[in-house]
Each structure stands twice: as structure tokens, then as C-alpha cells.
Design a protein around this motif. Structure first.
Motif, PDB file in Angstrom:
ATOM      1  N   THR A   1      -0.726   7.869   8.098  1.00  0.00           N
ATOM      2  CA  THR A   1      -2.075   7.510   7.382  1.00  0.00           C
ATOM      3  C   THR A   1      -2.161   6.090   7.481  1.00  0.00           C
ATOM      4  OG1 THR A   1      -1.381   9.032   6.244  1.00  0.00           O
ATOM      5  CG2 THR A   1      -2.406   7.820   4.926  1.00  0.00           C
TER       6      THR A   1
ATOM      7  N   ILE B   1      -5.210   3.473   7.440  1.00  0.00           N
ATOM      8  CA  ILE B   1      -6.035   2.778   6.326  1.00  0.00           C
ATOM      9  C   ILE B   1      -6.714   1.397   7.361  1.00  0.00           C
ATOM     10  CG2 ILE B   1      -5.217   1.431   4.642  1.00  0.00           C
ATOM     11  CD1 ILE B   1      -5.785   4.697   3.797  1.00  0.00           C
TER      12      ILE B   1
ATOM     13  N   TYR C   1       1.078  -1.319  -0.106  1.00  0.00           N
ATOM     14  CA  TYR C   1      -0.210  -0.013  -0.160  1.00  0.00           C
ATOM     15  C   TYR C   1       0.903   1.238  -0.391  1.00  0.00           C
ATOM     16  CZ  TYR C   1      -4.005   3.361   1.525  1.00  0.00           C
ATOM     17  OH  TYR C   1      -5.161   4.073   0.778  1.00  0.00           O
TER      18      TYR C   1
ATOM     19  N   HIS D   1      -8.784   0.189  -2.560  1.00  0.00           N
ATOM     20  CA  HIS D   1      -9.063  -0.229  -1.263  1.00  0.00           C
ATOM     21  C   HIS D   1      -9.803  -0.883  -0.846  1.00  0.00           C
ATOM     22  CE1 HIS D   1      -8.404   4.378  -0.600  1.00  0.00           C
ATOM     23  NE2 HIS D   1      -7.517   3.673   0.497  1.00  0.00           N
TER      24      HIS D   1
ATOM     25  N   SER E   1      -9.462   2.271   8.452  1.00  0.00           N
ATOM     26  CA  SER E   1     -10.921   2.601   7.793  1.00  0.00           C
ATOM     27  C   SER E   1     -11.069   0.880   6.771  1.00  0.00           C
ATOM     28  CB  SER E   1     -11.008   3.313   7.214  1.00  0.00           C
ATOM     29  OG  SER E   1     -10.525   4.654   7.873  1.00  0.00           O
ATOM     30  N   TYR E   2      -9.983   0.414   6.955  1.00  0.00           N
ATOM     31  CA  TYR E   2      -9.770  -0.743   5.906  1.00  0.00           C
ATOM     32  C   TYR E   2      -9.502  -2.085   6.632  1.00  0.00           C
ATOM     33  CZ  TYR E   2     -11.358   2.985   2.734  1.00  0.00           C
ATOM     34  OH  TYR E   2     -11.452   4.042   2.190  1.00  0.00           O
TER      35      TYR E   2
ATOM     36  N   GLN F   1      -0.615   8.082  -3.152  1.00  0.00           N
ATOM     37  CA  GLN F   1      -1.459   6.857  -2.733  1.00  0.00           C
ATOM     38  C   GLN F   1      -3.294   7.646  -3.612  1.00  0.00           C
ATOM     39  OE1 GLN F   1      -1.875   8.816   0.953  1.00  0.00           O
ATOM     40  NE2 GLN F   1      -3.311   7.481   1.656  1.00  0.00           N
TER      41      GLN F   1
END
Length: 258
Positions: free
Chosen positions: A200, A204, A163, A176, A207-208, A171
């Protein structure tokens, strides 16, 4: 012109499995791919670091990361040679190791040809592990679906999704949606250059959520490993592993074919 493929093309949902199935009805082993190198060494990073491994480096990439260490694997450089899928699989078979790393460039950029190459290598009797190092900008879901095609692919095929964080400059190209389909045998790697990258990466992961093993890899020049460890401990990242590139310790960091 840089020769860079359009980033949007890598993010479309394409039925590559249909192309894969159609190609398998023909002489798919004669399909050709642009190549950089095939060599044997030890795996330099990730959960299988240290194992003798065959590296299959395919030419072309759809990203241009600021800290890329393989600029010879995409335009304006040129492929070192072309080879058929059958020739590549034959060379891997000759080298005879259990672990194979398919890398680039971006090894999945050739779509159904990439799928056929993965399939051919995974079906070699001595191969126990095929790990695909992919850049996060190509949806791995059509490729992960290959794990349902055969027992060999279910057991052997793994994805290492790299990633790209803000310092990479890429980015915005990240997919995602596919993070949720990564399994326990896969890896999700973040290359971290500074505090913004670190924050970051944590955002991430929140969130995922993913089942993949998460790896934090430092950019040594700006994020020394001990500083990254301190941040990992401070943030109580119990499920994250520090990832160091041992091949850059064993050999000159700029040496190819190791």
C-alpha cells in the motif's frame, strides 16, 4: 463514548489562516491548550534522530490507531495540565535546545491555536528546527502556508506526516491532497506491519508523488527490521530511508518522557 472528534471535521478545508491572523491581533499568548507533557530528550526517529530535542506533547487526537503507543494523549485519558501558548513557549525557551518536536496526540487538531503555538516556538532565537509530527488526517496546507509568513517559519518549520496504512485501522481518514505540498525539508512516514502495508505504501507513493523524504518504519512485532530492509532492497526503493525508533532501544518502549 470515546471522546473521539469526528473524523470528517479534520478533513474540511478551513480558512484557519484567517483565524490565525485575527487571533494575532489580540492577546494570543494567553490562549490555553490541553497538554500531556513537555520534556527534553534526544529525537528518537526521522532525519534528525539523535539530536537533543524538546518534546511538546499536546492532548487530543482524531484517530484511534490499533498500534498507537501514546494512548494517554487522548480520551478517555485526561490532559495532565493546561498551559497558555506563552507558558509553553517560555518552557521551551528555558530548556534551550535547538530542536523542538511538536507532537501528540495530534498537535494540529487545535487549528489556529496550533498555528500560533508553532509560530511562537519558531520565533524563539535559539530554536533552529520545529518539526510537527502530524497523523495524516488533518490537511497540513493551512499550516504549511505559515512558512510564507516569516523568515523564521520558512527556515525552521517542518512537517512529519505519518500516513496511516491498513493495519492502523485508519487509512480511510488520510488526506492525500496535501502530500504534493510537502517540501524537501519535510518527511513522509509509513509505519509498516505486514506485506499489505508495504504494498500500500508503494502504491501511495506512485499515486501521490511528494518531495518529502520518505521513511519506512517497521512494527517490530510483525515486521522485523531485517525483513523490511529485504523488501526495500528487492523493490529498489532508492529514495526511501529505513526509520528505527532509537528511543525504544535506549529506554523501555513503554517509558514516558524520554
Amino acid at each position: 463514548m470515546t471522546g473521539r472528534p469526528a473524523a470528517t471535521s479534520s478533513r474540511r478545508t478551513v480558512d484557519w489562516l484567517a483565524q490565525y491572523e485575527q487571533a494575532r491581533k489580540g492577546d494570543w499568548r494567553s490562549l490555553r491548550l490541553p497538554m500531556v507533557e513537555i520534556f527534553e530528550t534526544v529525537e528518537g526517529e526521522g532525519t534528525r534522530a539523535g539530536y537533543p530535542t524538546v518534546f511538546v506533547r499536546v492532548f487530543h487526537c482524531n484517530l484511534r490507531c490499533t498500534w498507537c503507543d501514546t494512548p494517554y494523549s487522548y480520551a478517555p485519558a485526561q490532559p495532565e495540565f493546561e498551559a497558555t501558548i506563552g507558558e509553553i513557549a517560555s518552557r521551551v525557551n528555558e530548556l534551550g535546545w535547538h530542536h523542538v518536536c511538536l507532537t501528540g496526540g495530534e498537535p494540529l487538531i487545535h487549528r489556529h491555536k496550533s498555528q500560533l503555538l508553532v509560530d511562537a516556538i519558531a520565533r524563539l532565537p535559539q530554536v533552529q528546527d520545529v518539526h510537527v509530527e502530524t497523523n495524516g488526517a488533518i490537511d497540513v496546507r493551512p499550516f504549511a502556508a505559515l512558512r510564507h509568513q516569516s523568515r523564521e517559519l520558512t527556515a525552521k518549520l517542518r512537517f512529519i506526516v505519518d500516513y496511516k496504512l491498513p493495519s492502523s485501522g485508519e487509512q480511510a481518514q488520510m488526506v492525500h491532497e496535501h502530500l504534493a505540498v510537502l517540501s524537501e525539508q519535510d518527511e513522509l512516514k509509513f509505519v509498516i506491519a505486514d506485506d499489505h502495508d508495504f504494498d500500500t505504501a508503494i502504491a501511495i507513493l506512485k499515486s501521490y508523488p511528494t518531495k518529502a523524504q520518505v521513511l519506512f518504519s517497521p512494527v517490530w512485532e510483525s515486521m522485523p527490521p531485517h525483513e523490511l530492509v529485504e523488501r526495500m532492497l528487492k523493490n529498489r526503493l532508492a529514495q526511501v530511508k529505513l526509520n528505527l525508533q532509537i528511543h525504544k532501544v535506549i529506554w523501555d518502549p513503554n517509558q514516558r518522557g524520554v
